[in-house]
Motif scaffolding. Structure first.
Motif, PDB file in Angstrom:
ATOM      1  N   GLY A   1      -4.752   3.760 -16.594  1.00  0.00           N
ATOM      2  CA  GLY A   1      -3.487   4.304 -16.121  1.00  0.00           C
ATOM      3  C   GLY A   1      -3.061   3.778 -14.769  1.00  0.00           C
ATOM      4  O   GLY A   1      -2.075   4.246 -14.206  1.00  0.00           O
ATOM      5  N   LYS A   2      -3.814   2.816 -14.225  1.00  0.00           N
ATOM      6  CA  LYS A   2      -3.482   2.249 -12.921  1.00  0.00           C
ATOM      7  C   LYS A   2      -3.396   0.733 -13.064  1.00  0.00           C
ATOM      8  O   LYS A   2      -4.333   0.005 -12.719  1.00  0.00           O
ATOM      9  CB  LYS A   2      -4.510   2.650 -11.875  1.00  0.00           C
ATOM     10  CG  LYS A   2      -4.546   4.149 -11.619  1.00  0.00           C
ATOM     11  CD  LYS A   2      -5.471   4.508 -10.486  1.00  0.00           C
ATOM     12  CE  LYS A   2      -5.432   6.011 -10.217  1.00  0.00           C
ATOM     13  NZ  LYS A   2      -6.266   6.385  -9.067  1.00  0.00           N
ATOM     14  N   PRO A   3      -2.287   0.239 -13.592  1.00  0.00           N
ATOM     15  CA  PRO A   3      -2.171  -1.187 -13.872  1.00  0.00           C
ATOM     16  C   PRO A   3      -1.974  -2.021 -12.611  1.00  0.00           C
ATOM     17  O   PRO A   3      -1.543  -1.517 -11.575  1.00  0.00           O
ATOM     18  CB  PRO A   3      -0.921  -1.249 -14.749  1.00  0.00           C
ATOM     19  CG  PRO A   3      -0.094  -0.116 -14.259  1.00  0.00           C
ATOM     20  CD  PRO A   3      -1.070   0.986 -13.924  1.00  0.00           C
TER      21      PRO A   3
ATOM     22  N   SER B   1       0.266  -4.367 -10.700  1.00  0.00           N
ATOM     23  CA  SER B   1       1.721  -4.440 -10.722  1.00  0.00           C
ATOM     24  C   SER B   1       2.201  -5.512  -9.757  1.00  0.00           C
ATOM     25  O   SER B   1       1.791  -5.543  -8.597  1.00  0.00           O
ATOM     26  CB  SER B   1       2.328  -3.091 -10.333  1.00  0.00           C
ATOM     27  OG  SER B   1       1.884  -2.076 -11.213  1.00  0.00           O
TER      28      SER B   1
ATOM     29  N   GLU C   1      -2.241  -3.961 -17.633  1.00  0.00           N
ATOM     30  CA  GLU C   1      -3.241  -2.894 -17.651  1.00  0.00           C
ATOM     31  C   GLU C   1      -4.607  -3.517 -17.422  1.00  0.00           C
ATOM     32  O   GLU C   1      -4.980  -4.500 -18.050  1.00  0.00           O
ATOM     33  CB  GLU C   1      -3.224  -2.166 -18.993  1.00  0.00           C
ATOM     34  CG  GLU C   1      -4.083  -0.913 -19.022  1.00  0.00           C
ATOM     35  CD  GLU C   1      -3.532   0.195 -18.144  1.00  0.00           C
ATOM     36  OE1 GLU C   1      -4.335   0.862 -17.472  1.00  0.00           O
ATOM     37  OE2 GLU C   1      -2.298   0.376 -18.124  1.00  0.00           O
TER      38      GLU C   1
ATOM     39  N   ASP D   1      -0.166   8.881  -8.414  1.00  0.00           N
ATOM     40  CA  ASP D   1      -0.409   7.680  -9.219  1.00  0.00           C
ATOM     41  C   ASP D   1      -1.305   7.977 -10.410  1.00  0.00           C
ATOM     42  O   ASP D   1      -1.974   7.093 -10.938  1.00  0.00           O
ATOM     43  CB  ASP D   1      -1.025   6.569  -8.361  1.00  0.00           C
ATOM     44  CG  ASP D   1      -2.401   6.945  -7.817  1.00  0.00           C
ATOM     45  OD1 ASP D   1      -2.790   8.128  -7.934  1.00  0.00           O
ATOM     46  OD2 ASP D   1      -3.085   6.053  -7.287  1.00  0.00           O
TER      47      ASP D   1
ATOM     48  N   LYS E   1      -2.474   9.120 -14.306  1.00  0.00           N
ATOM     49  CA  LYS E   1      -2.121   8.547 -15.602  1.00  0.00           C
ATOM     50  C   LYS E   1      -0.777   9.097 -16.074  1.00  0.00           C
ATOM     51  O   LYS E   1      -0.502  10.288 -15.986  1.00  0.00           O
ATOM     52  CB  LYS E   1      -3.208   8.873 -16.632  1.00  0.00           C
ATOM     53  CG  LYS E   1      -3.010   8.158 -17.957  1.00  0.00           C
ATOM     54  CD  LYS E   1      -4.175   8.420 -18.907  1.00  0.00           C
ATOM     55  CE  LYS E   1      -3.967   7.689 -20.225  1.00  0.00           C
ATOM     56  NZ  LYS E   1      -5.083   7.933 -21.175  1.00  0.00           N
TER      57      LYS E   1
ATOM     58  N   GLU F   1       2.462   5.152 -14.273  1.00  0.00           N
ATOM     59  CA  GLU F   1       2.169   3.743 -14.010  1.00  0.00           C
ATOM     60  C   GLU F   1       3.273   3.052 -13.202  1.00  0.00           C
ATOM     61  O   GLU F   1       3.012   2.086 -12.488  1.00  0.00           O
ATOM     62  CB  GLU F   1       1.959   2.990 -15.335  1.00  0.00           C
ATOM     63  CG  GLU F   1       0.690   3.372 -16.067  1.00  0.00           C
ATOM     64  CD  GLU F   1       0.833   4.650 -16.897  1.00  0.00           C
ATOM     65  OE1 GLU F   1      -0.147   5.041 -17.554  1.00  0.00           O
ATOM     66  OE2 GLU F   1       1.932   5.245 -16.891  1.00  0.00           O
TER      67      GLU F   1
ATOM     68  N   HIS G   1       3.143   2.163  -9.115  1.00  0.00           N
ATOM     69  CA  HIS G   1       2.502   1.031  -8.445  1.00  0.00           C
ATOM     70  C   HIS G   1       3.484  -0.089  -8.134  1.00  0.00           C
ATOM     71  O   HIS G   1       3.285  -0.846  -7.180  1.00  0.00           O
ATOM     72  CB  HIS G   1       1.344   0.522  -9.296  1.00  0.00           C
ATOM     73  CG  HIS G   1       0.293   1.568  -9.531  1.00  0.00           C
ATOM     74  ND1 HIS G   1      -0.580   1.967  -8.535  1.00  0.00           N
ATOM     75  CD2 HIS G   1       0.005   2.326 -10.619  1.00  0.00           C
ATOM     76  CE1 HIS G   1      -1.377   2.916  -9.016  1.00  0.00           C
ATOM     77  NE2 HIS G   1      -1.037   3.152 -10.279  1.00  0.00           N
TER      78      HIS G   1
END
Length: 455
Positions: free
Chosen positions: A272-274, A276, A296, A418, A420, A423, A426
């Protein structure tokens, strides 16, 4: 505006400074500790008034001990402590010693000024101190627990009767403990608030306020220039963004080959923290966010390949790279950092005509404070002069979504959520790094002139 020397400083040249000085001189210290709070806008001369009072307290009271505090020690060194040293520049005959490693100045009469911080939450270290005074720079950074821990140590020097705590800050949220403690509590006669405005400082250059209005959004200007304690963030940190005016949802950005193309990045790892990234251009005084890229997981190669494959590099001669300083860290994949990978790929790139491109790395050694990053983005969404200097284009939909929907974490006044499902947050962080670094670089990166001459 240079720092005046102790002997030449006249607090009565600015009305509120004179009032604070008279209050210090006439307060009945037999009633307890005197707590002065300076609530003031940017450039209103809060610091020099406090520094002068601290030095005066130490010279007039044999054996006094004054503690100067800020959340982070390096910030104290470059601000108040620097002003203190300049204020004392022509007074070596009054100083017995100066320990630069632990920030301690001892005067001829045994009085001491010490510098310290509280960023690690170790307030117990103050328990051993015996203080006659304490000063909180940027008091809105301080938890109430830190203030209370230090207050308990003031009044411990028997020879000093005029015990005092001085604090100063720009206005903040009305929910901040400072507002309740100093401004709402009008019954406690040992506490006094002095308000100062930027326009009241006659020593500022004429252009100063106008320049500030360029980099403050209208609500922040009410705080920082007019001294208002008003709530501006709510739960949306990018409150100045107007999607109707700034998101060109049907318009693809056309890259101007006469200007550099700017890459910007936010590196993340975890579900859930791509990662970016995006690219855009800064033309004149306006940022144009052309396209965003989301991957991702932690894959720098993949995201840079996507950015290169977009075809944008065929149109320009120079790329500048901005972003999260954490990309400078080595990771478990090898000895190369994320920025090593990015730089290498860009330097190896060749256009269809085999021409290389110039690569300029503009990544800071430390990420900016979150509030500073948010403030500079808001000021480019709309400043106090009514100008919009940030536009989002159709291939950067995630940037529009992030600026519209990013919220603060529950209970926080600046930390962004930030978790999930968020996204999009970011991308706004990456844009914030980009704008902040561009605007605050010590090197004059990216002249407003184009990289090549127009024909």
């Amino acid at each position: 505006m240079s720092t005046p020397l102790f002997a030449e400083f006249n607090p009565y040249e600015i009305e509120w400074q004179g009032q604070a000085t008279e209050a210090y001189e006439t307060f009945d210290y037999s009633t307890g500790i005197y707590e002065q709070f300076y609530s003031g806008s940017i450039g209103s001369a809060k610091t020099i008034e406090h520094i002068h009072l601290i030095v005066r307290h130490c010279l007039e009271n044999k054996g006094a001990c004054y503690l100067m505090l800020r959340r982070v020690l390096k910030d104290l060194k470059r601000t108040s402590w620097k002003v203190l040293l300049a204020h004392l520049a022509e007074m070596p005959m009054y100083i017995r010693s100066y320990n630069i490693s632990n920030l301690t100045i001892t005067f001829w009469n045994g009085s001491t000024i010490m510098g310290d911080s509280y960023d690690k939450g170790d307030y117990e270290k103050f328990r051993s101190l015996e203080l006659s005074g304490a000063d909180f720079e940027e008091a809105n950074e301080a938890p109430k627990e830190a203030y209370e821990a230090v207050k308990m140590r003031v009044g411990r020097v028997p020879s000093v009767k005029n015990n005092i705590i001085t604090s100063r800050s720009n206005p903040d949220e009305p929910s901040h403990w400072l507002y309740e403690y100093f401004i709402e509590d009008t019954e406690h006669k040992n506490k006094e608030v002095f308000y100062s405005l930027t326009e009241q400082n006659p020593f500022l250059p004429k252009w100063y306020i106008q320049n500030l209005k360029e980099d403050l959004d209208p609500l922040m200007a009410r705080r920082m220039l007019k001294g208002e304690w008003l709530s501006i963030r709510g739960e949306m940190p990018y409150y100045a963004y107007d999607s109707e005016k700034q998101f060109k949802k049907k318009e693809k950005y056309i890259i101007d080959p006469n200007y550099p193309l700017d890459f910007f990045h936010d590196f993340n790892i975890g579900e859930g923290k791509p990662m970016s990234s995006g690219y855009g251009q800064m033309i004149g005084d306006t940022f144009h966010i052309a396209r965003t890229f989301i991957v991702e997981g932690f894959n720098t190669d993949e995201i840079i390949d996507e950015m290169i494959d977009s075809g944008a590099l065929e149109l320009i001669t120079k790329v500048r790279v901005f972003g999260d300083r954490n990309g400078k860290n080595n990771d478990t994949r090898g000895n190369k950092t994320d920025y090593d990978i990015i730089k290498s790929k860009l330097q190896k790139f060749r256009k269809k005509n085999q021409q290389a491109i110039s690569v300029e790395m503009q990544v800071p050694n430390i990420n900016p404070p979150i509030r500073s990053r948010q403030n500079i983005v808001n000021a480019h969404c709309l400043n106090d002069n009514g100008k919009i200097r940030l536009y989002i284009y159709s291939e950067a939909k995630m940037a529009d979504k992030g600026l519209r929907l990013t919220k603060l974490k529950k209970g926080s006044t600046y930390q962004e959520d930030d978790s999930k499902g968020n996204e999009f947050q970011h991308v706004t962080t990456a844009i914030g790094y980009y704008i902040h670094q561009y605007k605050n670089s010590t090197e004059k990166i990216g002249s407003l002139k184009p990289t090549t001459r127009r024909r």
